[in-house]
Design an enzyme around this catalytic site. Structure first.
Site, PDB file in Angstrom:
ATOM      1  N   GLU A 198       0.870  -1.169   0.000  1.00  0.00           N
ATOM      2  CA  GLU A 198       0.000   0.000   0.000  1.00  0.00           C
ATOM      3  C   GLU A 198       0.913   1.226   0.000  1.00  0.00           C
ATOM      4  OE1 GLU A 198      -2.703   0.489   3.318  1.00  0.00           O
ATOM      5  OE2 GLU A 198      -3.511   2.331   2.447  1.00  0.00           O
ATOM      6  N   ARG A 234       5.170 -12.787   9.686  1.00  0.00           N
ATOM      7  CA  ARG A 234       5.838 -11.536   9.365  1.00  0.00           C
ATOM      8  C   ARG A 234       7.168 -11.469  10.121  1.00  0.00           C
ATOM      9  NH1 ARG A 234       2.166  -7.665   9.385  1.00  0.00           N
ATOM     10  NH2 ARG A 234       3.557  -5.910   9.593  1.00  0.00           N
ATOM     11  N   LYS A 239       4.507   0.900   9.615  1.00  0.00           N
ATOM     12  CA  LYS A 239       4.624   2.172   8.905  1.00  0.00           C
ATOM     13  C   LYS A 239       4.026   3.324   9.723  1.00  0.00           C
ATOM     14  CE  LYS A 239       3.166   0.247   5.023  1.00  0.00           C
ATOM     15  NZ  LYS A 239       2.543   0.079   3.715  1.00  0.00           N
TER      16      LYS A 239
HETATM   17  P1  ATP Z   1       2.811  -2.141   8.026  1.00  0.00           P
HETATM   18  O1  ATP Z   1       1.990  -2.846   9.057  1.00  0.00           O
HETATM   19  O2  ATP Z   1       4.248  -2.061   8.351  1.00  0.00           O
HETATM   20  O3  ATP Z   1       2.225  -0.830   7.640  1.00  0.00           O
HETATM   21  P2  ATP Z   1       1.544  -3.463   5.902  1.00  0.00           P
HETATM   22  O4  ATP Z   1       1.363  -4.925   5.945  1.00  0.00           O
HETATM   23  O5  ATP Z   1       0.379  -2.608   6.177  1.00  0.00           O
HETATM   24  O6  ATP Z   1       2.781  -3.091   6.778  1.00  0.00           O
HETATM   25  P3  ATP Z   1       1.646  -3.319   3.074  1.00  0.00           P
HETATM   26  O7  ATP Z   1       2.130  -2.223   2.226  1.00  0.00           O
HETATM   27  O8  ATP Z   1       0.208  -3.633   3.073  1.00  0.00           O
HETATM   28  O9  ATP Z   1       2.139  -3.008   4.537  1.00  0.00           O
HETATM   29  O10 ATP Z   1       2.506  -4.629   2.819  1.00  0.00           O
HETATM   30  C1  ATP Z   1       2.875  -5.132   1.547  1.00  0.00           C
HETATM   31  C2  ATP Z   1       3.251  -6.575   1.716  1.00  0.00           C
HETATM   32  O11 ATP Z   1       4.346  -6.717   2.604  1.00  0.00           O
HETATM   33  C3  ATP Z   1       2.109  -7.375   2.292  1.00  0.00           C
HETATM   34  O12 ATP Z   1       1.968  -8.569   1.561  1.00  0.00           O
HETATM   35  C4  ATP Z   1       2.521  -7.623   3.713  1.00  0.00           C
HETATM   36  O13 ATP Z   1       1.981  -8.818   4.191  1.00  0.00           O
HETATM   37  C5  ATP Z   1       4.038  -7.653   3.611  1.00  0.00           C
HETATM   38  N1  ATP Z   1       4.646  -7.274   4.881  1.00  0.00           N
HETATM   39  C6  ATP Z   1       4.434  -6.152   5.587  1.00  0.00           C
HETATM   40  N2  ATP Z   1       5.129  -6.155   6.748  1.00  0.00           N
HETATM   41  C7  ATP Z   1       5.814  -7.333   6.772  1.00  0.00           C
HETATM   42  C8  ATP Z   1       6.721  -7.944   7.698  1.00  0.00           C
HETATM   43  N3  ATP Z   1       7.058  -7.342   8.854  1.00  0.00           N
HETATM   44  N4  ATP Z   1       7.229  -9.159   7.388  1.00  0.00           N
HETATM   45  C9  ATP Z   1       6.901  -9.751   6.232  1.00  0.00           C
HETATM   46  N5  ATP Z   1       6.063  -9.240   5.316  1.00  0.00           N
HETATM   47  C10 ATP Z   1       5.515  -8.044   5.572  1.00  0.00           C
HETATM   48 MG    MG Z   2      -1.323  -2.081   5.466  1.00  0.00          MG
END
Ligand code: ATP
Ligand code: MG
Length: 573
Positions: free
Chosen positions: A47, A272, A282
């Site tokens: 995102e 994760r 983020k």
């Molecule tokens: P955050 O919680 O840090 O904002 P998010 O999951 O909301 O992360 P996205 O941009 O939606 O961020 O993530 C893109 C991809 O990266 C998704 O498939 C998500 O599952 C993966 N991802 C995000 N954080 C991690 C992590 N700590 N370890 C492994 N994969 C991750």
């Molecule tokens: Mg997200």
């Protein structure tokens, strides 16, 4: 959640003989049964609401890595369904980071927003099938109707609207006839499902915010849980890999595709990445930037990919790290020492070794001819003869580290002390004869030595054993430099669970001493004009990278990591 710090013992290179991880096992099985023919197609779906972090690197390496391993494809897809938080700045930085890590989406850069019209059309069909309805309950009422984990929910009074009425209202939602939050479109599934995600979840909401790509074309936006499976399906993805917290959402993922009657891919969840001393959400990283705790998203202390890049990490070291931590089905926290170990391993053989004095103290060799300069030849990296050699100027007046001299040393201090002899790296043995102190403060200003001309390194003439070997630079030739030393941004581990705690807790765990700036450093002349991004080992001081803040006369070096490897110790145990 299991928060034991994990010490994974795994070979760095993905070895075909190694047992497959659980996702590869699923893929192998699907290839055997021909579920998707012989295709493997993954995607990385960020995102664009912030910069990517090391957790995303794990997901990138996994998704693009699987495509490479199986001769398949991996798409880059921006999951841009929430206009209130998203921005092109993030879209750009994400592409830069994925490329820098070494991966290529070829011509497959997609945006969920490209599918808005298609998703709308599919939704109209869903309404016609009687599987979705427009609901007028307020957000608060919807929450009350939803029930709890132990109590079933209550059906919305709007649930049994006719298809015609739903079609008309949904069209009016799109046309902007209702206020933000006034109505939503919901799936008609089961208000008594034990899975809360299946209790008539919201599929569309009204948001009156300009979208960074579609502008004001839309005032209704599909929810992530709804847009995601459709996007996967439209792109022909076979294995939609996401993190564990989406496990409970998988029934909705499957429901969506089955009830729309479109191509069905499968969602697979993995654990994760959590790292000690590191926050990865983020949401919190943005707070650090916006409230000025760091200089920006790419502050060298940030766990963002841009921060790690500026800190001096190489793409190879990050890929190696992601390889070593592996892919698991239960959450754990990885010791940040493993990440540091990976960059040390890379730079050990790949970074030239040079001399730099961080806290200079003048050393004068009284019996060395004034004005004489010797060009001493030295290897650039004894571990890697291919890196060749260079010369370093040696002269009568040098700088050594303040820490390398003590007038009244404790036992086992093997560096320079009055009357003692040490070796100057690549040069001669010197013996301390006396010191010159400031009359006012008593501070040591100069250390005076004599040298033994018969002890030149590599000459093989005199082989007196001394315990201390000190690095140095020639005072007349050295270049001034600024050096920035870093420590962890957070004192304690922050992980998923902590995110829910009071905001105050998070700021309280910030390490107030996470940066130390040294402005009077002296580096050997060979690295004076190095380009930003050049990496070196400063003998005895660690690995360093030239920062982009460097000026023409004043290079700035970031310490990537010290030489002391706490991971190697853990591994040996
Ligand atoms: P955050 O919680 O840090 O904002 P998010 O999951 O909301 O992360 P996205 O941009 O939606 O961020 O993530 C893109 C991809 O990266 C998704 O498939 C998500 O599952 C993966 N991802 C995000 N954080 C991690 C992590 N700590 N370890 C492994 N994969 C991750
Ligand atoms: Mg997200």
């Amino acid at each position: 959640m299991n928060n034991e710090v994990e010490h994974i013992d795994k070979e760095p290179d993905s070895n075909p003989a190694m047992p497959a991880n659980f996702i590869e096992t699923i893929i192998n099985e699907d290839l055997k049964t021909g579920k998707y023919g012989n295709r493997v197609h993954t995607r990385f779906p960020p995102e664009p609401n912030g910069y990517l972090h090391i957790g995303h690197a794990k997901s990138i390496c996994l998704n693009f890595g699987l495509a490479l391993k199986y001769g398949g494809k991996c798409n880059l897809r921006f999951d841009d369904t929430n206009p209130t938080k998203e921005d092109v700045e993030y879209v750009d930085s994400i592409q830069e980071d994925v490329k820098w890590l070494g991966f290529d989406w070829e011509d497959r850069k997609f945006y969920a927003s490209d599918y808005f019209e298609k998703i709308y059309e599919l939704t109209v069909e869903l309404i016609k099938k009687g599987k979705a309805f427009v609901c007028d309950l307020s957000a608060e009422e919807t929450r009350q109707y939803r029930g709890t984990l132990t109590e079933p929910g209550k059906e919305s009074p709007y649930r049994n609207r006719s298809v015609e009425e739903n079609l008309e209202l949904f069209e009016k939602m799109r046309a902007g006839e209702f206020a933000e939050g006034a109505r939503v479109l919901r799936a008609k599934i089961d208000m008594s499902s034990p899975n809360l995600n299946m209790r008539d979840p919201v599929l569309y909401r009204i948001v009156r915010t300009r979208h960074h790509r579609t502008g004001d074309n839309w005032c209704i936006y599909p929810m992530y849980d709804y847009a995601h499976p459709i996007s996967d399906s439209l792109e022909g993805v076979t294995h939609s890999i996401c993190t564990l917290e989406f496990e409970d959402h998988r029934p909705l993922y499957d429901w969506t595709l089955a009830n729309l009657g479109i191509y069905q891919c499968q969602q697979i969840e993995f654990a994760r990445l959590n790292l000690t001393n590191t926050i990865m959400s983020k949401r919190y990283l943005r707070r650090l930037v916006e409230e000025g705790y760091v200089s920006g998203w790419d502050d060298p202390r940030m766990p963002t990919i841009s921060g790690l890049r500026r800190r001096g990490y190489t793409p190879e070291s990050i890929r190696d790290f992601c390889d070593r931590i592996g892919v698991a089905k239960s959450n754990s926290t990885v010791d940040v020492a493993l990440l540091e170990h990976c960059i040390r391993e890379d730079l050990n053989t790949n970074a030239p070794r040079v001399m730099a004095v961080l806290k200079p103290l003048k050393l004068i060799i009284d019996n060395y001819p004034a004005g004489q300069v010797e060009e001493l030849v030295t290897e650039n990296n004894p571990e890697n003869p291919d890196m060749g050699s260079r010369t370093i100027p040696f002269s009568r007046e040098l700088y050594i580290e303040q820490d390398d001299f003590m007038e009244n040393p404790p036992k086992k201090y093997f560096r320079l002390t009055p009357g003692a002899e040490v070796r100057l790296k690549n040069a001669y043995l010197v013996k301390c004869e006396h010191v010159v102190k400031s009359e006012e403060t008593g501070e040591i200003l100069e250390v005076h030595c004599t040298y033994d001309p018969d002890t030149k390194s590599g000459s093989g003439t005199v082989s007196r054993k001394v315990k201390g070997v000190l690095h140095w630079v020639s005072a007349a030739h050295a270049a001034p430099a600024e050096v920035r030393l870093y420590d962890y941004l957070l004192l304690n581990n922050q992980d998923q669970e902590d995110e829910e705690k009071e905001v105050k807790d998070f700021v309280d765990t910030l390490n107030v001493n996470s940066i130390e700036v040294l402005k009077n450093c002296m580096v050997e002349p060979s690295i004076k004009n190095s380009r930003p991004g050049s990496r070196f080992q400063f003998l005895r001081n660690g690995y360093f990278v030239v920062d982009r803040d460097s000026g023409a006369d004043m290079p700035v070096f970031n310490r990537i990591v010290s030489l002391k490897d706490s991971w190697a110790k853990i591994e040996k145990k």
